[in-house]
Design an enzyme around this catalytic site. Structure first.
Site, PDB file in Angstrom:
ATOM      1  CB  CYS A  91      -6.281  18.557  36.389  1.00 41.33           C
ATOM      2  SG  CYS A  91      -5.586  16.903  36.268  1.00 41.33           S
ATOM      3  CD  GLN A 151      -7.300  12.037  35.829  1.00 38.81           C
ATOM      4  OE1 GLN A 151      -6.781  12.589  34.860  1.00 38.81           O
ATOM      5  NE2 GLN A 151      -7.489  12.663  36.971  1.00 38.81           N
ATOM      6  NE  ARG A 215       5.176  14.623  19.762  1.00 41.67           N
ATOM      7  CZ  ARG A 215       4.258  14.411  20.700  1.00 41.67           C
ATOM      8  NH1 ARG A 215       4.529  14.725  21.963  1.00 41.67           N
ATOM      9  NH2 ARG A 215       3.086  13.902  20.391  1.00 41.67           N
ATOM     10  CB  SER A 252      -1.924  16.208  28.612  1.00 41.51           C
ATOM     11  OG  SER A 252      -2.371  15.504  29.760  1.00 41.51           O
ATOM     12  CG  HIS A 353      -2.343  18.505  32.337  1.00 45.81           C
ATOM     13  ND1 HIS A 353      -2.659  19.557  33.180  1.00 45.81           N
ATOM     14  CD2 HIS A 353      -3.243  17.501  32.643  1.00 45.81           C
ATOM     15  CE1 HIS A 353      -3.698  19.221  33.930  1.00 45.81           C
ATOM     16  NE2 HIS A 353      -4.061  17.986  33.628  1.00 45.81           N
ATOM     17  CB  CYS A 383     -11.687  16.611  33.285  1.00 50.27           C
ATOM     18  SG  CYS A 383     -10.122  16.317  32.439  1.00 50.27           S
ATOM     19  N   GLY A 385      -9.454  15.082  38.832  1.00 51.12           N
ATOM     20  CA  GLY A 385      -9.487  13.776  39.468  1.00 51.12           C
ATOM     21  C   GLY A 385     -10.640  13.649  40.454  1.00 51.12           C
TER      22      GLY A 385
END
Length: 397
Positions: A91, A151, A215, A252, A353, A383, A385
């Site tokens: 990420c 995750q 949203r 996300s 994301h 963070c 993986g």
């Protein structure tokens, strides 16, 4: 002394990372080419001067394979002499691309370099590159005989360890949507978003400039009605004491997007008549527990603050990626950070994301905030993986 500076930073607006999303009809090479083209056009820069394009991308398979950065350089119409490479720090891939680019400038390897990122999760779904394969290998499986978890389960374990209840997670998620809505309504993202021309479902052209994943009507009460995502029979048996609380609403969403930043040696930018907006002040990258996986932003932050000679109180804003709501909340609790400085324009729960592109989305939001409030230092961390994290401190100029 050489300084690595940010001259400009751009991104696409987010698109939902599923079929029918606003950017799902656009090939990821074209998404990335769009931000590359915009970056040089906005700054009147001849792209022949760009010495490298370092591109973050996670799922480097299918339409995102064959060194997607190189394909985007060609698609953007840049000279064939401009090279590129693709990096995968999960990420944090585009944040790592910015690290490599800025560190290259500081080392004297580059004077002008672009860091970028892209991910089309609608066209190349997350996990595509490891589907049907043993990505860990026998030695890793032997080292962790009980098995690593995904995750989402890691987020559940973090929420349990830090005592973060469902109401707190949902309230934080609703805050993300509220702040993103307020910022968008005030034009706060407009400086960095570049339009993408797409084709709507009915075949008509459409210009996409608004983050599709935000949203405006989200409330904690509405989020409370969502079911949890990771409490399978297997996981309940393995972790019988966990109060399952991670839902699609406090996570996300899958997202499509691209981002890019123009990084230069400071005197080169001035010589070209360009205005440096911020300089890279400090970097860190760390590994942490691959089982909890999402806790590495905490030691990464401590490490980068120590390198910078700063404290958490010296920072004017912190962007901590909202992969799941427990991640920034545990980070803030552990570091005793000011909650008002944490993701003040919303985060990935609202803004999306797009994996490989997210690091530079955070950087664009952080820079816009420093410029809006006249702040000096901003920190971002993500963070990643496998239990890793990058942290970056920039200084507004």
């Amino acid at each position: 002394m050489r300084n690595a500076v940010i001259v400009d930073i751009v991104r696409t607006a987010s698109g939902r990372g599923k079929p029918g999303g606003a950017l799902s009809g656009t090939h990821p090479v074209e998404l990335l080419a769009t931000v590359l083209r915009a970056l040089v056009e906005r700054n009147g820069l001849d792209p022949v001067l760009v010495e490298d394009v370092i591109t973050g991308c996670v799922s480097q398979i299918g339409e995102q394979s064959l060194n997607i950065g190189r394909q985007a350089v060609l698609a953007a119409g840049w000279p064939e002499s401009v090279p590129s490479t693709a990096v995968d720090r999960q990420c944090g891939s585009s944040q790592q691309a910015a690290h490599f680019a800025a560190q290259g400038v500081l080392a004297g390897a580059y004077d002008i370099v672009v860091a970028a990122g892209v991910e089309s999760m609608s066209r190349v779904p997350m996990g595509s590159s490891s589907t049907g394969r043993d990505a860990l290998g026998p030695s890793v499986r032997a080292r962790y005989p009980e098995g690593l978890v995904n995750q989402g389960v890691s987020a559940e374990l973090i929420a349990e360890r830090w005592g973060l209840g469902r109401e707190e997670l949902d309230a934080f998620a609703a805050r993300s949507h509220r702040l993103a809505t307020e910022t968008a309504s005030a034009g706060g993202f407009a400086r960095h978003i570049v339009p993408v021309t797409t084709t709507a479902a009915d075949g008509t052209p459409h210009t996409h400039v608004v983050d599709e994943t935000v949203r405006p009507t989200t409330t904690p009460e509405g989020l409370a009605g969502l079911g949890t995502s990771f409490d399978t029979d297997e996981m309940r048996a393995r972790f019988p004491d966990v109060e399952w609380r991670i839902t699609p609403g406090n996570s996300s969403p899958f997202t499509d997007g691209a981002s890019a930043t123009l990084i230069m040696e400071e005197q080169t930018a001035i010589r070209l008549g360009l205005t440096p907006r911020a300089r890279f002040h400090a970097f860190s990258v760390v590994g942490d527990d691959p089982f909890l996986m999402l806790t590495a932003p905490i030691p990464a932050t401590r490490k980068v603050l120590d390198r910078a000679g700063l404290t958490i109180e010296d920072l004017d804003v912190y962007e901590v990626n909202e992969a799941f709501a427990p991640v920034p909340l545990a980070w803030a609790a552990d570091l005793r950070a000011d909650p008002e400085k944490l993701n003040p324009h919303g985060g990935a729960i609202a803004l999306g994301h797009p994996l490989g592109a997210s690091g530079l989305r955070l950087m664009s939001t952080m820079l816009q905030h420093l410029e809006a409030v006249g702040g000096r230092y901003g920190l971002q961390t993500m963070c990643e993986g496998g239990g890793m994290a990058n942290a970056t401190i920039i200084e507004r100029l």
